[in-house]
Scaffold this active site. Structure first.
Site, PDB file in Angstrom:
ATOM      1  N   LYS A  91       0.840  -1.127   0.153  1.00  0.00           N
ATOM      2  CA  LYS A  91       0.174   0.058   0.176  1.00  0.00           C
ATOM      3  C   LYS A  91       0.807   1.083  -0.108  1.00  0.00           C
ATOM      4  CE  LYS A  91      -3.194   2.734   2.789  1.00  0.00           C
ATOM      5  NZ  LYS A  91      -3.809   2.739   3.972  1.00  0.00           N
ATOM      6  N   GLY A 180     -10.855   8.432   5.020  1.00  0.00           N
ATOM      7  CA  GLY A 180     -11.954   9.357   5.168  1.00  0.00           C
ATOM      8  C   GLY A 180     -13.300   8.775   5.445  1.00  0.00           C
ATOM      9  N   ASN A 201     -10.103   2.076   8.745  1.00  0.00           N
ATOM     10  CA  ASN A 201      -9.388   2.008  10.030  1.00  0.00           C
ATOM     11  C   ASN A 201     -10.038   2.560  11.114  1.00  0.00           C
ATOM     12  OD1 ASN A 201      -7.781   1.274  12.210  1.00  0.00           O
ATOM     13  ND2 ASN A 201      -5.899   1.512  11.044  1.00  0.00           N
TER      14      ASN A 201
END
Lengths: 252, 65
Positions: A91, A180, A201
């Site tokens: 990532k 977000g 998360n």
């Protein structure tokens, strides 16, 4: 679905900021996720417990380059992650601004070029900018991860039109909304728009009950995807009766 | 000599990275290393000679989003 790996769940879950390892563990289970993100850090308290947790859950590991601000930092971190986790997945985050945690698209594209050429399977954390998306795909990325809103903000999908345009521009490219997302409804909305997955998360980790919230997100993501496949009705400017007028009695 | 290990000054008798990790009792199966900002693969630990002031980062899997 993502670099040839097909998944049942479209929820990708971060592992940071939970009240305890036990709650993180239960949240992973409750969300149904098959992909969890991790970072590389200097060994701190709880390192051993976290490694045990990772080995208990047989999930795909998506290591991140969180906190990297330069191409060099991100590339070095990616190499370290590949060796440590024995995965080509990365990532890729190259942060451009400390307050907004907005990606630096120039450094991102440069790092993606290097890592794709080195055989990494890059999941780039990017904005909804279409041109940046094009450059990332040209660099060799086969997945795009546009942000919904700044990391940890919980604002949802800040630029709906921009995300729609990006989705429409590359209909064949798997896209994950990363960052977000604050509420399950945000995740459902993104999935209804045709995005392929949600990476989140904080919305789970900081919920009053993270395990229940993980379950809610798993369901919301699944519901949104099913709705997208079912095909949403067109919106209308005017009302239209859903009950047929034919056969209406004259009761005047 | 003195090197910088994870941001802290460390005086070591070791002459190469493999020796430093042994001396620090670090389990190399659960870490990845970088020296002066460059990745060093496990196969290169024995051959990497330490130098005064070298910045050694030894990283582990930790929580992340």
């Amino acid at each position: 679905m993502f670099y040839g790996t097909s998944l049942t769940s479209r929820c990708l879950l971060g592992t940071a900021g939970y009240p305890s390892p036990a709650i993180l563990s239960a949240a992973i289970e409750a969300s149904g996720t098959e992909v969890i993100t991790v970072s590389l850090r200097r060994e701190g308290a709880g390192g051993q417990a976290f490694r045990e947790l990772l080995s208990q859950h047989s999930r795909h590991i998506l290591p991140n380059t969180a906190g990297c601000h330069t191409v060099k930092e991100a590339v070095t971190t990616a190499y370290m992650a590949r060796e440590l986790f024995n995965t080509r997945w990365i990532k890729l985050e190259v942060i451009g601004h400390t307050d907004s945690l907005q990606p630096d698209p120039f450094a991102l594209v440069e790092a993606a070029k290097i890592l794709c050429a080195e055989g990494f399977q890059v999941f780039p954390y990017t904005t909804e900018d279409r041109i940046v998306g094009e450059k990332l795909l040209a660099a060799g990325c086969q997945v795009l991860m546009p942000w919904g809103a700044p990391i940890g903000s919980g604002q949802g999908l800040n630029n709906l039109r921009g995300l729609q345009a990006l989705r429409a521009a590359f209909p064949e490219v798997p896209m994950i909304i990363d960052a977000g997302i604050g509420a399950p409804s945000h995740a459902t909305q993104a999935m209804e728009m045709g995005f392929d997955g949600i990476l989140l998360n904080t919305a789970v980790a900081k919920a009053r009950d993270p395990v229940a919230m993980a379950q809610a997100f798993g369901q919301a993501i699944s519901a949104g995807h099913t709705a997208y496949q079912a095909g949403l009705m067109m919106q209308r400017d005017m009302a239209e009766p859903s009950t047929p007028l034919f056969g209406l009695a004259n009761l005047s | 000599m003195q090197i910088i290990l994870n941001g802290r000054p460390v005086v070591t008798e070791a002459t190469e990275l493999a020796g430093l990790l042994r001396e620090q009792q670090i389990d190399i199966t659960v870490v990845a290393c970088a020296v002066n900002g460059q990745f060093v693969a496990k196969s290169g630990y024995a051959a990497l000679n330490l130098q005064e002031g070298m910045r050694v980062e030894v990283l582990s899997p930790m929580q992340g989003g």
